[in-house]
Design a protein around this motif. Structure first.
Motif, PDB file in Angstrom:
ATOM      1  N   LEU A  91       1.206  -0.836  -0.215  1.00  0.00           N
ATOM      2  CA  LEU A  91       0.208  -0.165   0.020  1.00  0.00           C
ATOM      3  C   LEU A  91       1.247   1.159  -0.167  1.00  0.00           C
ATOM      4  O   LEU A  91       0.510   2.180  -0.512  1.00  0.00           O
ATOM      5  N   ASP A  92       2.499   1.169   0.511  1.00  0.00           N
ATOM      6  CA  ASP A  92       2.654   2.485   0.366  1.00  0.00           C
ATOM      7  C   ASP A  92       3.663   2.526  -0.842  1.00  0.00           C
ATOM      8  O   ASP A  92       3.516   3.898  -1.594  1.00  0.00           O
ATOM      9  N   PHE A  93       3.477   1.692  -1.179  1.00  0.00           N
ATOM     10  CA  PHE A  93       4.636   1.301  -2.559  1.00  0.00           C
ATOM     11  C   PHE A  93       3.419   1.783  -3.367  1.00  0.00           C
ATOM     12  O   PHE A  93       3.863   3.308  -4.511  1.00  0.00           O
ATOM     13  N   MET A  94       1.880   1.775  -3.131  1.00  0.00           N
ATOM     14  CA  MET A  94       1.259   2.371  -4.279  1.00  0.00           C
ATOM     15  C   MET A  94       0.342   3.768  -4.353  1.00  0.00           C
ATOM     16  O   MET A  94       0.745   4.463  -5.113  1.00  0.00           O
ATOM     17  N   ILE A  95       0.601   4.574  -3.000  1.00  0.00           N
ATOM     18  CA  ILE A  95       0.883   5.714  -2.432  1.00  0.00           C
ATOM     19  C   ILE A  95       1.281   6.725  -3.292  1.00  0.00           C
ATOM     20  O   ILE A  95       1.268   7.514  -4.073  1.00  0.00           O
ATOM     21  N   GLU A  96       2.991   5.705  -2.927  1.00  0.00           N
ATOM     22  CA  GLU A  96       3.720   6.484  -3.748  1.00  0.00           C
ATOM     23  C   GLU A  96       3.886   6.799  -5.648  1.00  0.00           C
ATOM     24  O   GLU A  96       4.123   7.505  -6.579  1.00  0.00           O
ATOM     25  N   MET A  97       3.350   6.006  -5.815  1.00  0.00           N
ATOM     26  CA  MET A  97       3.002   5.798  -7.535  1.00  0.00           C
ATOM     27  C   MET A  97       1.281   6.498  -8.021  1.00  0.00           C
ATOM     28  O   MET A  97       1.809   6.885  -8.894  1.00  0.00           O
ATOM     29  N   GLY A  98       0.374   6.645  -6.684  1.00  0.00           N
ATOM     30  CA  GLY A  98      -0.323   7.692  -7.173  1.00  0.00           C
ATOM     31  C   GLY A  98       0.248   8.927  -6.832  1.00  0.00           C
ATOM     32  O   GLY A  98      -0.769   9.722  -7.580  1.00  0.00           O
ATOM     33  N   LYS A  99       0.889   8.941  -6.700  1.00  0.00           N
ATOM     34  CA  LYS A  99       1.558  10.019  -6.324  1.00  0.00           C
ATOM     35  C   LYS A  99       2.331  10.573  -7.936  1.00  0.00           C
ATOM     36  O   LYS A  99       1.816  11.846  -7.705  1.00  0.00           O
ATOM     37  N   LYS A 100       3.146   9.562  -8.380  1.00  0.00           N
ATOM     38  CA  LYS A 100       3.513  10.397  -9.561  1.00  0.00           C
ATOM     39  C   LYS A 100       2.637  10.057 -10.664  1.00  0.00           C
ATOM     40  O   LYS A 100       2.730  11.183 -11.772  1.00  0.00           O
ATOM     41  N   ASN A 101       1.633   9.786  -9.990  1.00  0.00           N
ATOM     42  CA  ASN A 101       0.684   9.513 -11.308  1.00  0.00           C
ATOM     43  C   ASN A 101      -0.044  10.027 -11.263  1.00  0.00           C
ATOM     44  O   ASN A 101      -1.594  10.076 -12.394  1.00  0.00           O
ATOM     45  N   ALA A 102      -0.308  11.269 -10.902  1.00  0.00           N
ATOM     46  CA  ALA A 102      -1.969  11.504 -10.140  1.00  0.00           C
ATOM     47  C   ALA A 102      -2.424  12.995 -11.000  1.00  0.00           C
ATOM     48  O   ALA A 102      -3.697  12.765 -11.581  1.00  0.00           O
ATOM     49  N   LYS A 103      -1.470  13.418 -12.050  1.00  0.00           N
ATOM     50  CA  LYS A 103      -2.195  14.253 -13.047  1.00  0.00           C
ATOM     51  C   LYS A 103      -2.325  13.504 -14.477  1.00  0.00           C
ATOM     52  O   LYS A 103      -3.003  13.759 -15.398  1.00  0.00           O
ATOM     53  N   LYS A 104      -1.850  12.301 -14.853  1.00  0.00           N
ATOM     54  CA  LYS A 104      -2.064  11.010 -15.829  1.00  0.00           C
ATOM     55  C   LYS A 104      -3.102  10.335 -15.676  1.00  0.00           C
ATOM     56  O   LYS A 104      -3.788  10.447 -16.331  1.00  0.00           O
ATOM     57  N   GLY A 105      -3.692  10.080 -14.355  1.00  0.00           N
ATOM     58  CA  GLY A 105      -4.770   8.983 -13.746  1.00  0.00           C
ATOM     59  C   GLY A 105      -4.373   7.626 -14.723  1.00  0.00           C
ATOM     60  O   GLY A 105      -3.386   7.324 -15.030  1.00  0.00           O
ATOM     61  N   CYS A 106      -5.840   7.131 -14.463  1.00  0.00           N
ATOM     62  CA  CYS A 106      -5.152   5.825 -14.921  1.00  0.00           C
ATOM     63  C   CYS A 106      -6.042   5.788 -16.104  1.00  0.00           C
ATOM     64  O   CYS A 106      -7.472   5.526 -16.228  1.00  0.00           O
ATOM     65  N   LEU A 107      -5.367   4.602 -17.208  1.00  0.00           N
ATOM     66  CA  LEU A 107      -5.506   4.255 -18.251  1.00  0.00           C
ATOM     67  C   LEU A 107      -7.355   3.896 -18.726  1.00  0.00           C
ATOM     68  O   LEU A 107      -8.255   4.084 -18.764  1.00  0.00           O
ATOM     69  N   LEU A 108      -6.472   2.665 -16.989  1.00  0.00           N
ATOM     70  CA  LEU A 108      -8.264   1.461 -17.280  1.00  0.00           C
ATOM     71  C   LEU A 108      -9.390   1.960 -16.589  1.00  0.00           C
ATOM     72  O   LEU A 108     -10.219   1.551 -17.259  1.00  0.00           O
ATOM     73  N   GLY A 109      -8.740   3.031 -15.612  1.00  0.00           N
ATOM     74  CA  GLY A 109     -10.292   3.759 -15.195  1.00  0.00           C
ATOM     75  C   GLY A 109     -10.701   4.333 -16.830  1.00  0.00           C
ATOM     76  O   GLY A 109     -12.434   4.207 -16.134  1.00  0.00           O
TER      77      GLY A 109
END
Length: 200
Positions: A91-109
């Motif tokens: 979850l810590d790893f995913m939180i960090e990933m989320g910070k890096k990709n916040a502006k891009k968003g999730c293509l799957l979503g």
């Protein structure tokens, strides 16, 4: 019979350009001309690799899901024996990933929201990918329940599916509210919820 390399640099340029455009304009709002212009390639190059924009969309989503799955597995803390520590590390790893990709968003979503009602192939890929995302956590949650809360009503499957909902919701909100990631984010609250459930 002519064959084309599966992972040629030209095809990668087209997919990279398409991904950036779809995340910005949506799939319906992105044209083949847009993709070719962004990739600095001709339409002939596009149709050499893809029969249609829909075919590109399927390839694009498959590539994104495979890359996301690889990233998930990288963050799984497999060397850690304790299942809860593996979960919290993930979850810590995913939180960090989320910070890096916040502006891009999730293509799957994005593609799930936009195309699941009109493109059965896309819907099927999205469904499979969401299930695989949940499965990453389900196994460790099952181990954690057996070790720390064997008599509880904790349901590892629904908890894992809830993680997917929180992750996708966080990425969606972060498109307009970048501070929705990191400390105090949905993922951070999910982690705190697990700590309360497992009392550690």
């Amino acid at each position: 019979m002519k064959t084309t390399p599966k992972n040629s640099p030209t095809k990668t340029r087209l997919l990279d350009a398409a991904q950036n455009l779809v995340l910005t304009k949506g799939f319906a709002g992105t044209t083949v001309d847009d993709i070719c212009d962004a990739a600095k390639l001709t339409k002939g190059s596009f149709f050499h690799y893809f029969k249609s924009k829909d075919e590109l969309g399927v390839d694009l989503l498959k590539r994104y899901c495979a890359s996301s799955k690889e990233a998930f597995l990288m963050g799984c803390c497999q060397g850690q024996e304790d299942p809860l520590k593996r979960i919290y590390g993930f979850l810590d790893f995913m939180i960090e990933m989320g910070k890096k990709n916040a502006k891009k968003g999730c293509l799957l979503g994005h593609m799930s929201q936009e195309l699941s009602d009109t493109h059965p192939d896309i819907r099927s890929i999205c469904c499979r990918s969401f299930r695989e995302m949940a499965e990453v956590l389900r196994h460790d949650l099952k181990e954690a329940k057996a070790k720390y809360a064997p008599g509880s009503a904790i349901d590892p499957q629904s908890l894992a599916e809830h993680f997917v909902v929180v992750l996708e919701g966080t990425m969606l909100v972060a498109k307009v509210m970048p501070k929705a990631t990191g400390k105090g984010s949905g993922l951070d609250h999910y982690k705190q919820y697990l700590k309360a459930l497992f009392k550690r």
